[in-house]
Design an enzyme around this catalytic site. Structure first.
Site, PDB file in Angstrom:
ATOM      1  N   ALA A   1       0.801  -1.231   0.000  1.00  0.00           N
ATOM      2  CA  ALA A   1       0.000   0.000   0.000  1.00  0.00           C
ATOM      3  C   ALA A   1       0.830   1.276   0.000  1.00  0.00           C
ATOM      4  O   ALA A   1       0.306   2.347  -0.323  1.00  0.00           O
ATOM      5  CB  ALA A   1      -0.926  -0.012   1.213  1.00  0.00           C
TER       6      ALA A   1
ATOM      7  N   ASP B   1       5.206   2.256  -5.012  1.00  0.00           N
ATOM      8  CA  ASP B   1       5.038   3.162  -6.162  1.00  0.00           C
ATOM      9  C   ASP B   1       3.752   2.921  -6.933  1.00  0.00           C
ATOM     10  O   ASP B   1       3.060   3.857  -7.311  1.00  0.00           O
ATOM     11  CB  ASP B   1       6.186   2.947  -7.161  1.00  0.00           C
ATOM     12  CG  ASP B   1       7.433   3.628  -6.679  1.00  0.00           C
ATOM     13  OD1 ASP B   1       7.336   4.377  -5.685  1.00  0.00           O
ATOM     14  OD2 ASP B   1       8.499   3.387  -7.268  1.00  0.00           O
ATOM     15  N   LEU B   2       3.457   1.655  -7.193  1.00  0.00           N
ATOM     16  CA  LEU B   2       2.289   1.351  -8.018  1.00  0.00           C
ATOM     17  C   LEU B   2       1.006   1.839  -7.341  1.00  0.00           C
ATOM     18  O   LEU B   2       0.152   2.482  -7.963  1.00  0.00           O
ATOM     19  CB  LEU B   2       2.213  -0.160  -8.260  1.00  0.00           C
ATOM     20  CG  LEU B   2       0.981  -0.578  -9.042  1.00  0.00           C
ATOM     21  CD1 LEU B   2       1.122  -0.203 -10.506  1.00  0.00           C
ATOM     22  CD2 LEU B   2       0.724  -2.061  -8.905  1.00  0.00           C
ATOM     23  N   ALA B   3       0.894   1.556  -6.045  1.00  0.00           N
ATOM     24  CA  ALA B   3      -0.308   1.984  -5.321  1.00  0.00           C
ATOM     25  C   ALA B   3      -0.413   3.499  -5.364  1.00  0.00           C
ATOM     26  O   ALA B   3      -1.478   4.056  -5.645  1.00  0.00           O
ATOM     27  CB  ALA B   3      -0.248   1.482  -3.883  1.00  0.00           C
TER      28      ALA B   3
ATOM     29  N   ASP C   1       3.623  -8.050   7.992  1.00  0.00           N
ATOM     30  CA  ASP C   1       4.481  -8.738   7.028  1.00  0.00           C
ATOM     31  C   ASP C   1       3.541  -9.814   6.467  1.00  0.00           C
ATOM     32  O   ASP C   1       2.387  -9.894   6.845  1.00  0.00           O
ATOM     33  CB  ASP C   1       5.755  -9.296   7.680  1.00  0.00           C
ATOM     34  CG  ASP C   1       5.483 -10.399   8.670  1.00  0.00           C
ATOM     35  OD1 ASP C   1       4.431 -11.042   8.535  1.00  0.00           O
ATOM     36  OD2 ASP C   1       6.294 -10.618   9.576  1.00  0.00           O
TER      37      ASP C   1
ATOM     38  N   LYS D   1       1.979  -7.787 -13.410  1.00  0.00           N
ATOM     39  CA  LYS D   1       3.108  -8.302 -14.160  1.00  0.00           C
ATOM     40  C   LYS D   1       4.396  -7.750 -13.551  1.00  0.00           C
ATOM     41  O   LYS D   1       4.329  -6.731 -12.889  1.00  0.00           O
ATOM     42  CB  LYS D   1       2.990  -7.919 -15.631  1.00  0.00           C
ATOM     43  CG  LYS D   1       3.164  -6.413 -15.889  1.00  0.00           C
ATOM     44  CD  LYS D   1       3.872  -6.133 -17.162  1.00  0.00           C
ATOM     45  CE  LYS D   1       5.355  -6.225 -17.067  1.00  0.00           C
ATOM     46  NZ  LYS D   1       6.085  -4.975 -16.910  1.00  0.00           N
TER      47      LYS D   1
ATOM     48  N   HIS E   1      -1.673  -4.101 -17.707  1.00  0.00           N
ATOM     49  CA  HIS E   1      -2.440  -2.847 -17.760  1.00  0.00           C
ATOM     50  C   HIS E   1      -2.608  -2.313 -19.192  1.00  0.00           C
ATOM     51  O   HIS E   1      -3.435  -1.464 -19.431  1.00  0.00           O
ATOM     52  CB  HIS E   1      -1.874  -1.792 -16.800  1.00  0.00           C
ATOM     53  CG  HIS E   1      -0.646  -1.098 -17.300  1.00  0.00           C
ATOM     54  ND1 HIS E   1       0.602  -1.663 -17.240  1.00  0.00           N
ATOM     55  CD2 HIS E   1      -0.480   0.107 -17.874  1.00  0.00           C
ATOM     56  CE1 HIS E   1       1.479  -0.826 -17.756  1.00  0.00           C
ATOM     57  NE2 HIS E   1       0.856   0.264 -18.150  1.00  0.00           N
TER      58      HIS E   1
ATOM     59  N   LYS F   1      -6.073  -0.257 -21.499  1.00  0.00           N
ATOM     60  CA  LYS F   1      -6.031   1.043 -22.193  1.00  0.00           C
ATOM     61  C   LYS F   1      -7.205   1.111 -23.166  1.00  0.00           C
ATOM     62  O   LYS F   1      -7.513   0.121 -23.839  1.00  0.00           O
ATOM     63  CB  LYS F   1      -4.694   1.222 -22.921  1.00  0.00           C
ATOM     64  CG  LYS F   1      -3.529   1.343 -21.939  1.00  0.00           C
ATOM     65  CD  LYS F   1      -2.250   1.714 -22.636  1.00  0.00           C
ATOM     66  CE  LYS F   1      -1.058   1.622 -21.695  1.00  0.00           C
ATOM     67  NZ  LYS F   1      -0.693   2.847 -21.009  1.00  0.00           N
TER      68      LYS F   1
ATOM     69  N   HIS G   1       3.189  -6.811 -22.634  1.00  0.00           N
ATOM     70  CA  HIS G   1       2.407  -5.776 -23.318  1.00  0.00           C
ATOM     71  C   HIS G   1       2.410  -5.951 -24.846  1.00  0.00           C
ATOM     72  O   HIS G   1       1.371  -5.963 -25.486  1.00  0.00           O
ATOM     73  CB  HIS G   1       2.936  -4.371 -22.994  1.00  0.00           C
ATOM     74  CG  HIS G   1       3.018  -4.078 -21.522  1.00  0.00           C
ATOM     75  ND1 HIS G   1       2.092  -4.530 -20.629  1.00  0.00           N
ATOM     76  CD2 HIS G   1       3.916  -3.365 -20.795  1.00  0.00           C
ATOM     77  CE1 HIS G   1       2.412  -4.106 -19.404  1.00  0.00           C
ATOM     78  NE2 HIS G   1       3.522  -3.407 -19.478  1.00  0.00           N
TER      79      HIS G   1
HETATM   80  C1  BG6 Z   1       5.428  -1.313 -17.141  1.00  0.00           C
HETATM   81  C2  BG6 Z   1       6.909  -1.481 -17.272  1.00  0.00           C
HETATM   82  O1  BG6 Z   1       4.783  -2.562 -17.234  1.00  0.00           O
HETATM   83  O2  BG6 Z   1       4.930  -0.467 -18.185  1.00  0.00           O
HETATM   84  C3  BG6 Z   1       7.611  -0.127 -17.271  1.00  0.00           C
HETATM   85  O3  BG6 Z   1       7.397  -2.264 -16.191  1.00  0.00           O
HETATM   86  C4  BG6 Z   1       7.004   0.791 -18.310  1.00  0.00           C
HETATM   87  O4  BG6 Z   1       9.003  -0.284 -17.511  1.00  0.00           O
HETATM   88  C5  BG6 Z   1       5.488   0.850 -18.168  1.00  0.00           C
HETATM   89  O5  BG6 Z   1       7.569   2.079 -18.146  1.00  0.00           O
HETATM   90  C6  BG6 Z   1       4.865   1.606 -19.319  1.00  0.00           C
HETATM   91  O6  BG6 Z   1       3.496   1.767 -19.088  1.00  0.00           O
HETATM   92  P1  BG6 Z   1       2.694   2.982 -19.740  1.00  0.00           P
HETATM   93  O7  BG6 Z   1       1.278   2.713 -19.395  1.00  0.00           O
HETATM   94  O8  BG6 Z   1       3.238   4.227 -19.090  1.00  0.00           O
HETATM   95  O9  BG6 Z   1       2.979   2.957 -21.192  1.00  0.00           O
END
Ligand code: BG6
Length: 451
Positions: free
Chosen positions: A18, A21-23, A89, A146, A176, A180, A238
């Site tokens: 939480a 960075d991603l969160a 943890d 991922k 992700h 899009k 991707h």
């Molecule tokens: C992530 C990668 O999956 O996608 C990153 O780990 C990359 O290295 C990112 O910068 C790019 O995502 P987006 O949505 O900004 O094109």
């Protein structure tokens, strides 16, 4: 819609990682967008960092305010005020406190989101914690990010581990890029417009190019990137997913299972173009990469890569499909470009004009539009048919545009697997990736070009 400060949903998101960075960068802003659409759900943050609820709420509101600068402060406060935090943890013992709190509201379905690296050891520990505290019920779901594994065998191990405790329908492996808007629109472009399907094959298509270019470097992710490189980071997931959506046959229905099935058929037949090896693989490293934090001085890790592939079926054989990606490129742009063959006889050759190929360019980002290049005699003095672009896309309908994580979370809470990957397709894409990395391994130093 006016957001309510009360959350009516019977769903609860339990977010591991939480404070990561991603969160902070993606999930809190997306949850806020859902809250504004009255899709807000209760959130419990979990992680090794120690926070009080108040500290956690401050972190969440700060992040949302930074990512959604036009948002109303009062709405952000209302949103963050329902968040709570339980330090933990991921061991059985470490999750006790979390379990006690969650068990007070047994009527809620639990949505676990693992905003942490999907590495076997970490996930195994976490699963033990969840199972040991009886937190996984029939209605609970689990989302993972991922990279799903590091190669075929680690991905397989992860699949087996998850399958011990959850059914496939309860596991959400997120890529992700599939969330899009333009990618979600690909199926409609291809199958809701019957003009394209008859020409979507090697008889009419000359080549396909899928590129994901980024302007930024690896930022502070040297530790991760040194183990990953561009092929594992971007192409294995991707780019291969974009490829599958671009060339797969029409699925039987829009149900996720049908879509997964068609993608798997593509992955099974994918190989390097003409079954040739090194000529189809390019890798590069940007100047200055070796000076990035946590990067070895003599690193041979690729930050740019391009693979020329082919689908070994009568429908596609002989058509080069290039997937490429790179960091520190001049522009940020993700494109799917389908170029068609020229007509055998051009009526305009006689006046010295050669025709451009018809082309569809789907810009997944940043423009979110589709351009169809047609030849026309519009405003030409000479008897020439010159290329003009027909264009449409989300930038004309901005209110329709949604951030990928808004879409992904919406789908997750709606139990819609369409944006997520199934166990087999992940394995299939690792199989190809492993074989390519195997070809590169002994010649990496010679192959790697600076840019
Ligand atoms: C992530 C990668 O999956 O996608 C990153 O780990 C990359 O290295 C990112 O910068 C790019 O995502 P987006 O949505 O900004 O094109």
């Amino acid at each position: 819609m006016t957001p309510t400060t009360k959350i009516h949903s019977k769903k609860e998101l339990v977010l591991f990682g939480a404070s990561g960075d991603l969160a902070r960068e993606k999930l809190y802003p997306a949850l806020f967008d859902l809250f504004l659409r009255d899709e807000g759900i209760k959130v419990t943050g979990c992680g090794r960092t120690r926070f009080t609820d108040a500290e956690f709420q401050t972190l969440v509101s700060r992040e949302v305010a930074a990512k959604r600068p036009k948002a109303d402060q009062a709405q952000i406060q209302a949103f963050a005020s329902s968040f709570r935090y339980i330090p933990s943890d991921y061991s059985v013992e470490g999750m006790r406190a979390l379990a006690e709190v969650l068990k007070k509201t047994p009527e809620r379905s639990l949505f676990f989101y693992l905003a942490i690296p999907s590495e076997y050891e970490i996930i195994a520990l976490l699963m033990e914690g969840l199972v040991g505290n009886q937190l996984l019920g029939e209605t609970s779901c689990l989302a993972l990010e991922k990279p799903f594994g590091f190669d075929f065998s680690s991905a397989k191990k992860l699949n087996t581990l998850l399958a011990k405790h959850l059914s496939e329908a309860q596991i959400y492996r997120l890529d992700h890029y599939l969330a899009k808007d333009m990618v979600r629109d690909l199926l409609a472009l291809r199958f809701a417009n019957p003009i394209f399907e008859p020409i979507w094959n090697s008889r009419f298509i000359h080549d396909i190019r899928i590129s994901i270019f980024e302007k930024e470097g690896i930022r502070k992710r040297g530790q991760y990137y040194e183990r990953s490189g561009a092929i594992r980071d971007m192409l294995q997931n991707h780019a291969l997913q974009l490829l599958a959506f671009t060339v797969m046959d029409q699925p039987q229905s829009l149900k996720p299972e049908s879509i997964h099935q068609e993608k798997i058929k593509v992955f099974r037949k994918l190989r390097l173009f003409g079954n040739e090896k090194l000529g189809n693989i390019r890798i590069g490293q940007y100047e200055g990469y070796r000076k990035e934090p946590f990067v070895a001085e003599d690193s041979l890790v690729e930050t740019k890569a391009s693979l020329r592939l082919e689908i070994d079926t009568p429908k596609w054989r002989g058509i080069p499909i290039t997937i490429e990606t790179g960091k520190k490129m001049p522009e940020r742009s993700t494109d799917i470009i389908v170029t068609f063959k020229k007509p055998e006889h051009s009526l305009w050759e006689a006046s010295g004009c050669s025709l451009a190929e018809n082309r569809i360019r789907i810009n997944v980002q940043p423009k979110n539009d589709i351009r169809l290049r047609l030849n026309s005699e519009f405003s030409t003095e000479k008897k020439c048919a010159l290329p003009t672009d027909l264009r449409f896309g989300f930038s004309d309908n901005e209110e329709l545009f949604k951030e990928p994580y808004d879409n992904a979370l919406h789908d997750f809470f709606a139990h819609d697997q369409g944006t997520f990957l199934n166990a087999e397709e992940v394995l299939m894409s690792w199989k190809l990736t492993d074989s390519i990395l195997g070809i590169i391994r002994p010649v990496r130093a010679q192959l790697l070009k600076k840019y």
